[in-house]
Design an enzyme around this catalytic site. Structure first.
Site, PDB file in Angstrom:
ATOM      1  N   TYR A 154      58.223  41.223  12.371  1.00 29.99           N
ATOM      2  CA  TYR A 154      56.435  41.491  12.095  1.00 29.99           C
ATOM      3  C   TYR A 154      55.533  40.193  12.003  1.00 29.99           C
ATOM      4  CZ  TYR A 154      53.391  45.137  10.413  1.00 29.99           C
ATOM      5  OH  TYR A 154      52.766  46.052  10.469  1.00 29.99           O
ATOM      6  N   LYS A 161      48.109  42.255   7.373  1.00 31.82           N
ATOM      7  CA  LYS A 161      48.040  43.642   7.043  1.00 31.82           C
ATOM      8  C   LYS A 161      48.009  42.729   5.233  1.00 31.82           C
ATOM      9  CE  LYS A 161      49.002  46.848   9.639  1.00 31.82           C
ATOM     10  NZ  LYS A 161      47.948  47.759  10.072  1.00 31.82           N
TER      11      LYS A 161
END
Length: 255
Positions: A154, A161
């Site tokens: 990720y 995020k």
């Protein structure tokens, strides 16, 4: 709960296909009494075609959240369809390929900056662009992926995020004086267009389906969408700066 959003006027971003969380949000919102306006970026004709699959065809406004002119003109374009907004859904995220799939140490700043502008800063940008249309009782809801951990593959999207989660808390702080709430839904992995762009995404899929206490469907966007609707409704009038996990309970279980 039929009519949960009766009379509400919502702006929903991020509808790309009918497999997106945003599409499920828009669909359920209409079924629960809301008027929905969508935004699209890039292939606008595709978004317009998808919009026709909703219970009621929804108008589509072009919006590039990195374009100051688009943001400055958003309120006027929304007013062509509704006279105000009660809620805004932020379902926008993007990172260049160099920022994903194990490239954390090598991704150049130019690519990282793009990821942060589109996936993090845009939450504030969208809220401020819509603010002239909102009043006390309104809500901004965004979508995140649990940023309390470093996830394999990720990479910089995880950093983006984490920034989004912090930005939501600061938005809650600064917009609270106007009676506007800011909350996020942390959904588990779903097979959306965004997920397919992440190399090695199947590692998330395997972990969730094996370990989530309630089980987890990789193709069911409705649980996350329902959480968004609840936060947009009047049933959470004193909740802001919160992150609601909709992940089958995975986040609560140790390795």
């Amino acid at each position: 709960m039929p009519g949960l959003l009766a009379g509400k006027r919502l702006l929903v971003t991020g509808v790309i296909t009918d497999a997106s969380i945003a599409f499920s949000v828009a669909k359920l919102a209409q079924e629960n009494g809301a008027q929905v306006v969508l935004t699209g970026y890039g292939r606008l004709s595709l978004v317009e075609r998808i919009a026709k699959r909703l219970p009621e065809p929804a108008p589509v406004i072009e919006l590039d959240v990195t374009n100051p002119d688009h943001l400055a003109g958003l309120a006027d374009k929304v007013r062509e369809h509704v006279d105000g907004l009660d809620g805004v859904v932020h379902s926008i995220g993007f990172a260049p390929q160099s920022c994903l799939g194990g490239g954390f140490l090598d991704a150049p700043w130019e690519d990282v900056a793009t990821a942060l502008q589109v996936s993090t800063y845009s939450y504030k940008s969208l809220a401020m662009a819509a603010l002239p249309l909102m009043s006390a009782g309104g809500a901004v809801v965004g979508l995140t992926f649990d940023a309390t951990k470093a996830w394999p593959v990720y990479d910089w999207m995880g950093v983006a995020k984490a920034g989004l989660e912090s930005a939501s808390r600061y938005l809650a702080l600064h917009l609270g004086k106007q009676g506007i709430r800011s909350n996020l839904v942390a959904a588990g992995p779903l097979r959306t267009i965004a997920a397919k762009s992440i190399p090695g995404f199947e590692r998330f899929e395997d972990a969730w389906t094996e370990r989530a206490p309630l089980g987890w469907s990789l193709t069911d966007q409705e649980p996350a969408a329902r959480a968004c609707l609840a936060l947009l409704s009047d049933w959470f009038p004193a909740t802001t700066g919160e992150i609601v996990h909709v992940d089958g309970g995975y986040h609560a279980i140790g390795a």
